[in-house]
Scaffold this motif. Structure first.
Motif, PDB file in Angstrom:
ATOM      1  N   LEU A 121      51.687 -52.252  -7.924  1.00 46.33           N
ATOM      2  CA  LEU A 121      50.492 -51.800  -7.210  1.00 46.33           C
ATOM      3  C   LEU A 121      50.264 -50.305  -7.420  1.00 46.33           C
ATOM      4  O   LEU A 121      49.141 -49.856  -7.661  1.00 46.33           O
ATOM      5  CB  LEU A 121      50.656 -52.113  -5.725  1.00 46.33           C
ATOM      6  N   LEU A 122      51.339 -49.552  -7.376  1.00 43.39           N
ATOM      7  CA  LEU A 122      51.266 -48.098  -7.592  1.00 43.39           C
ATOM      8  C   LEU A 122      50.734 -47.782  -8.991  1.00 43.39           C
ATOM      9  O   LEU A 122      49.916 -46.882  -9.166  1.00 43.39           O
ATOM     10  CB  LEU A 122      52.658 -47.488  -7.386  1.00 43.39           C
ATOM     11  N   ASP A 123      51.178 -48.558  -9.981  1.00 41.51           N
ATOM     12  CA  ASP A 123      50.727 -48.357 -11.360  1.00 41.51           C
ATOM     13  C   ASP A 123      49.226 -48.628 -11.505  1.00 41.51           C
ATOM     14  O   ASP A 123      48.559 -48.026 -12.341  1.00 41.51           O
ATOM     15  CB  ASP A 123      51.528 -49.273 -12.299  1.00 41.51           C
ATOM     16  N   ALA A 124      48.704 -49.545 -10.666  1.00 41.78           N
ATOM     17  CA  ALA A 124      47.293 -49.949 -10.781  1.00 41.78           C
ATOM     18  C   ALA A 124      46.338 -49.104  -9.933  1.00 41.78           C
ATOM     19  O   ALA A 124      45.122 -49.256 -10.055  1.00 41.78           O
ATOM     20  CB  ALA A 124      47.153 -51.418 -10.385  1.00 41.78           C
TER      21      ALA A 124
ATOM     22  N   THR B 277      49.892 -49.174 -17.194  1.00 45.31           N
ATOM     23  CA  THR B 277      50.667 -48.878 -18.392  1.00 45.31           C
ATOM     24  C   THR B 277      51.396 -50.154 -18.820  1.00 45.31           C
ATOM     25  O   THR B 277      51.341 -51.176 -18.122  1.00 45.31           O
ATOM     26  CB  THR B 277      51.708 -47.784 -18.077  1.00 45.31           C
ATOM     27  N   TRP B 278      52.103 -50.072 -19.932  1.00 43.53           N
ATOM     28  CA  TRP B 278      52.914 -51.214 -20.356  1.00 43.53           C
ATOM     29  C   TRP B 278      54.040 -51.471 -19.372  1.00 43.53           C
ATOM     30  O   TRP B 278      54.613 -52.555 -19.320  1.00 43.53           O
ATOM     31  CB  TRP B 278      53.453 -51.008 -21.775  1.00 43.53           C
ATOM     32  N   GLY B 279      54.347 -50.451 -18.547  1.00 40.22           N
ATOM     33  CA  GLY B 279      55.362 -50.621 -17.506  1.00 40.22           C
ATOM     34  C   GLY B 279      55.002 -51.729 -16.531  1.00 40.22           C
ATOM     35  O   GLY B 279      55.884 -52.380 -15.971  1.00 40.22           O
ATOM     36  N   PHE B 280      53.701 -51.951 -16.335  1.00 35.58           N
ATOM     37  CA  PHE B 280      53.247 -53.024 -15.453  1.00 35.58           C
ATOM     38  C   PHE B 280      53.714 -54.377 -15.991  1.00 35.58           C
ATOM     39  O   PHE B 280      54.308 -55.178 -15.262  1.00 35.58           O
ATOM     40  CB  PHE B 280      51.717 -53.000 -15.330  1.00 35.58           C
ATOM     41  N   VAL B 281      53.452 -54.615 -17.258  1.00 37.24           N
ATOM     42  CA  VAL B 281      53.840 -55.887 -17.883  1.00 37.24           C
ATOM     43  C   VAL B 281      55.354 -56.040 -17.896  1.00 37.24           C
ATOM     44  O   VAL B 281      55.887 -57.099 -17.546  1.00 37.24           O
ATOM     45  CB  VAL B 281      53.258 -56.007 -19.310  1.00 37.24           C
TER      46      VAL B 281
END
Length: 195
Positions: A23-26, A32-36
């Protein structure tokens, strides 16, 4: 030192920890690719916590309920992230998504009314739904491709209907009932043992 019996709880804890990070990444309306990567790690933790718990003989009802709560936190985080990053996808899929959400809420409501707790069946259809959701999430957040969401929504509906029927069939709350056929068998055993 970590005891082997604690590994399933640690894996569930990893899922609880990853959910807010996604959620923080979005929050800035992109990921980022960190989400995936984070999502894939969360799903792997979901796959292996149950396997390890059963192998170690620590698969309690409490642990399985905790596992279900971790799943809910993860999927809610992904849903909110999708709204933040891909609002058009939510709008385009609004009718089937609302049907899937209604089916899940119906399942939760029936379980709460009948048993006073959320379901924790961990059925085969739930596992298939989880895999299709993994594919859809990786396709969407990794490649901007949304069409695989249809498959995830379809299996959400199949799973919800199966688990609603299972809830109505079973006289008492049980976790780890793998299918409607297992539920029918369990119902028969429970009725025979009470007679």
């Amino acid at each position: 030192m970590i005891a082997p019996k604690d590994i399933p709880q640690i894996l569930i804890g990893i899922r609880f920890a990853i959910a807010p990070l996604l959620l923080l990444d979005a929050l800035d309306h992109q990921t980022t690719w960190g989400f995936v990567v984070g999502y894939v790690i969360a799903i792997l933790s979901d796959i292996f916590d149950g396997i390890i718990a059963r192998r170690l003989g620590v698969s309690t009802a409490k642990l399985r309920q905790l596992d279900s709560w971790a799943d809910i936190c993860l999927f809610v985080s992904v849903a909110i992230s999708t709204w933040l990053v891909y609002p058009k996808v939510i709008v385009d899929f609004r009718v089937p998504l609302l049907l899937a959400i209604a089916a899940q809420f119906t399942l939760f409501t029936i379980n709460l009314i009948k048993f006073g707790k959320l379901p924790s069946f961990h059925t085969y259809t739930a596992k298939i739904w989880g895999l299709t959701l993994l594919i859809a999430t990786v396709c969407l957040f990794g490649f901007g491709y949304a069409s695989t969401l249809w498959l995830a929504i379809a299996f959400c509906l199949v799973n919800s209907i199966e688990e609603i029927v299972m809830t109505l069939l079973l006289p008492s709350w049980h976790c780890d009932v793998l299918s409607i056929f297992h539920a029918l068998d369990l119902r028969k055993k429970l009725i025979n043992s009470s007679n």
